[in-house]
Scaffold this motif. Structure first.
Motif, mmCIF file in Angstrom:
data_model
loop_
_atom_site.group_PDB
_atom_site.id
_atom_site.type_symbol
_atom_site.label_atom_id
_atom_site.label_comp_id
_atom_site.label_asym_id
_atom_site.label_seq_id
_atom_site.Cartn_x
_atom_site.Cartn_y
_atom_site.Cartn_z
ATOM 1 N N PRO A 78 -1.032 1.216 3.002
ATOM 2 C CA PRO A 78 -1.769 1.689 4.185
ATOM 3 C C PRO A 78 -1.112 3.055 4.588
ATOM 4 O O PRO A 78 -1.659 4.334 5.059
ATOM 5 N N GLU A 79 0.390 3.547 4.252
ATOM 6 C CA GLU A 79 0.810 4.725 4.441
ATOM 7 C C GLU A 79 1.847 4.880 3.274
ATOM 8 O O GLU A 79 2.176 3.994 2.554
ATOM 9 N N ALA A 80 2.010 6.253 3.128
ATOM 10 C CA ALA A 80 2.747 6.830 2.165
ATOM 11 C C ALA A 80 4.396 6.394 2.572
ATOM 12 O O ALA A 80 4.923 7.402 2.963
ATOM 13 N N LEU A 131 4.133 -5.235 -11.468
ATOM 14 C CA LEU A 131 3.563 -3.891 -12.084
ATOM 15 C C LEU A 131 2.346 -3.592 -11.440
ATOM 16 O O LEU A 131 1.914 -2.524 -11.282
ATOM 17 N N HIS A 132 1.297 -4.458 -11.357
ATOM 18 C CA HIS A 132 0.132 -4.374 -10.486
ATOM 19 C C HIS A 132 0.404 -3.676 -9.205
ATOM 20 O O HIS A 132 -0.392 -2.708 -8.849
ATOM 21 N N VAL A 133 1.515 -4.137 -8.274
ATOM 22 C CA VAL A 133 1.564 -3.711 -7.233
ATOM 23 C C VAL A 133 1.965 -2.220 -7.176
ATOM 24 O O VAL A 133 1.744 -1.202 -6.607
ATOM 25 N N LYS A 134 2.860 -1.836 -8.309
ATOM 26 C CA LYS A 134 3.204 -0.550 -8.494
ATOM 27 C C LYS A 134 2.052 0.348 -8.855
ATOM 28 O O LYS A 134 1.961 1.500 -8.260
ATOM 29 N N GLU A 135 1.136 -0.113 -9.505
ATOM 30 C CA GLU A 135 -0.061 0.722 -9.943
ATOM 31 C C GLU A 135 -0.940 0.772 -8.575
ATOM 32 O O GLU A 135 -1.834 1.991 -8.742
ATOM 33 N N LEU A 136 -0.995 0.077 -7.681
ATOM 34 C CA LEU A 136 -1.636 0.233 -6.525
ATOM 35 C C LEU A 136 -0.898 1.448 -5.685
ATOM 36 O O LEU A 136 -1.726 1.967 -4.670
ATOM 37 N N GLY A 137 0.168 1.893 -5.884
ATOM 38 C CA GLY A 137 0.678 2.914 -5.400
ATOM 39 C C GLY A 137 1.796 2.600 -4.378
ATOM 40 O O GLY A 137 2.452 3.410 -3.503
ATOM 41 N N TYR A 138 2.590 1.363 -4.432
ATOM 42 C CA TYR A 138 3.528 0.991 -3.228
ATOM 43 C C TYR A 138 4.724 1.382 -4.011
ATOM 44 O O TYR A 138 5.094 1.539 -5.174
ATOM 45 N N PHE A 172 4.044 -14.485 1.188
ATOM 46 C CA PHE A 172 2.962 -13.700 2.355
ATOM 47 C C PHE A 172 3.478 -12.098 2.091
ATOM 48 O O PHE A 172 4.404 -11.608 1.828
ATOM 49 N N SER A 173 2.192 -11.329 2.540
ATOM 50 C CA SER A 173 2.409 -9.964 2.928
ATOM 51 C C SER A 173 2.016 -9.601 4.092
ATOM 52 O O SER A 173 0.893 -10.423 4.588
ATOM 53 N N PHE A 174 2.459 -8.589 4.802
ATOM 54 C CA PHE A 174 2.189 -8.258 6.042
ATOM 55 C C PHE A 174 2.026 -6.858 6.048
ATOM 56 O O PHE A 174 2.999 -6.175 6.040
ATOM 57 N N LEU A 175 0.707 -6.066 6.101
ATOM 58 C CA LEU A 175 0.409 -4.846 5.829
ATOM 59 C C LEU A 175 -0.399 -4.431 7.361
ATOM 60 O O LEU A 175 -1.385 -4.873 7.582
#
Length: 421
Positions: free
Chosen positions: A38-40, A83-90, A297-300
């Motif tokens: 959601p944020e950089a 790796l997928h989370v990395k590719e999402l931009g996190y 769990f994730s919370f964003l």
């Protein structure tokens, strides 16, 4: 305040929190997967390792019996999810690894930590372990990879250890003490974590645990109240018996008094020798985080995301779409305000300025009734810039946090009701 005076307020608070968590803490909406950040900014990454060789009767976390084959397969899919989370931009600056028993397969764990450190801007790594995996040689391998190792001792009392099934598996209290003593100083921070208010625990038994802890003198400790959510209530009662709320109240005061000199920095139910250290209550300290692995769990922003619990289904999801998120729940502003009030005062202080920055509302306007009730209960003191807890408030917010964690267990219970261990 004596328990007889506090009982009505505490009971009402437990009831309110129970109803609150029943209303808010359920996750039913299907999810397409984790969204882009959601944020950089840098977030916290939580990795769940769901394997154990034995199951403690009070533990409600997602766990399965360890086999080398299952763990190898799991870690391959876990690293693909990361790796997928990395590719999402996190990007992440803080890594927390929990379980289960994270060090149950140290080769896979070390490879995964190194993998995460190459992908992200990790500054701190905190990892849980049980007493079986803290041999000096093992801990030495973690040097430069792990900053904080949290050892789940629970108690040094041999009678309790036998009732919990931990004496045979992990050794006597004296043996566990010697294991920890031999590895202290290898890593920057060791936390020895205890549980208090076991049904048969006495005041003298708790004092002995605390004296042993202070003699051992790790950098940190967390001393949690026993939590008996619906997921584990029957097994706790069968194994240990009924626990006492009055003992919980009195024991918490005893713990604070006993540790105040040796561990002057207190943070909820965690205690530290120094104030500027890592304390990995990631759900409490971090408003937003990403969880990977089975049952995490994730919370964003304002949404809770739930990963698949079953190992086979988790693997299938990673192979098909690389995200294990199956459900989500978006929370309204008022529930997030309640949560912030609870979490900040659990840690002793709420900043009015921070609250306004988060919600665009003055806390005295939007939560006026709640603050008034807390003042009447003599749980808080209001200052110009902050709201702080009283001695009774320290316990009251511990009760709230305990109820919140047990509410989170309802989500796990619903997700796991058709699983077999």
């Amino acid at each position: 305040m004596r328990f007889s005076q506090a009982k009505i307020i505490t009971s009402a608070t437990s009831y309110f929190m129970n109803q609150y968590t029943k209303h808010y803490l359920h996750v039913e909406k299907p999810s397409l997967g984790l969204p882009p950040p959601p944020e950089a900014k840098k977030y916290l990454l939580y990795i769940h390792v769901p394997f154990c060789t034995m199951f403690c009767p009070y533990c409600s976390f997602n766990k399965f019996t360890y086999t080398k084959e299952a763990a190898t397969k799991y870690y391959l899919h876990l690293r693909d999810e990361i790796l997928h989370v990395k590719e999402l931009g996190y990007d992440f600056n803080y890594l927390v690894i929990g379980g289960g028993t994270p060090l149950i397969d140290e080769e896979e764990l070390i490879e995964t930590i190194e993998f995460v450190k190459k992908l992200f801007s990790i500054e701190h790594v905190s990892c849980e372990t049980d007493p079986n995996h803290i041999q000096k040689e093992t801990v030495t391998r973690l040097k430069g990879l792990v900053d904080r190792l949290s050892v789940g001792v629970q108690t040094f009392d041999d009678t309790l250890l036998k009732k919990l099934g931990r004496h045979e598996k992990f050794g006597s209290g004296e043996e566990v003490y010697e294991k920890i003593n031999s590895m202290l100083g290898i890593l920057p921070i060791t936390s020895v974590d205890l549980i208090f208010n076991f049904p048969t625990q006495t005041k003298d038994g708790l004092i002995r645990d605390l004296d042993t802890l202070k003699k051992l003198s790790p950098e940190q400790t967390s001393v949690y109240p026993l939590m008996t959510s619906s997921l584990v209530k029957n097994s706790v009662k069968k194994t240990l018996g009924e626990f006492s709320l009055e003992n919980e109240f009195n024991f918490f005061g005893l713990i604070k008094e006993s540790l105040k000199d040796a561990y002057p920095s207190r943070h909820g139910w965690s205690f530290s020798k120094e104030s500027e250290v890592i304390i990995d209550e990631y759900i409490i300290d971090n408003e937003e985080y990403v969880g990977v692995g089975s049952g995490s769990f994730s919370f964003l922003k304002d949404t809770l995301y739930l990963n698949e619990f079953a190992l086979d289904n988790y693997s299938t999801l990673i192979e098909k779409r690389r995200s294990a998120v199956t459900k989500e729940r978006t929370f309204p502003a008022n529930s997030r305000m309640y949560y912030r009030l609870m979490v900040d005062l659990f840690n002793g202080k709420l900043s009015k300025k921070k609250f306004t920055a988060m919600f665009g509302e003055n806390i005295n306007d939007t939560l006026n009734k709640e603050l008034m009730l807390l003042k009447l209960s003599k749980a808080i003191k209001e200052h110009k810039e902050n709201i702080t807890t009283t001695e009774f408030g320290d316990y009251l917010f511990l009760v709230m946090m305990k109820e919140f964690y047990m509410g989170m267990d309802r989500i796990r219970n619903e997700a796991r009701k058709n699983l077999t261990l």
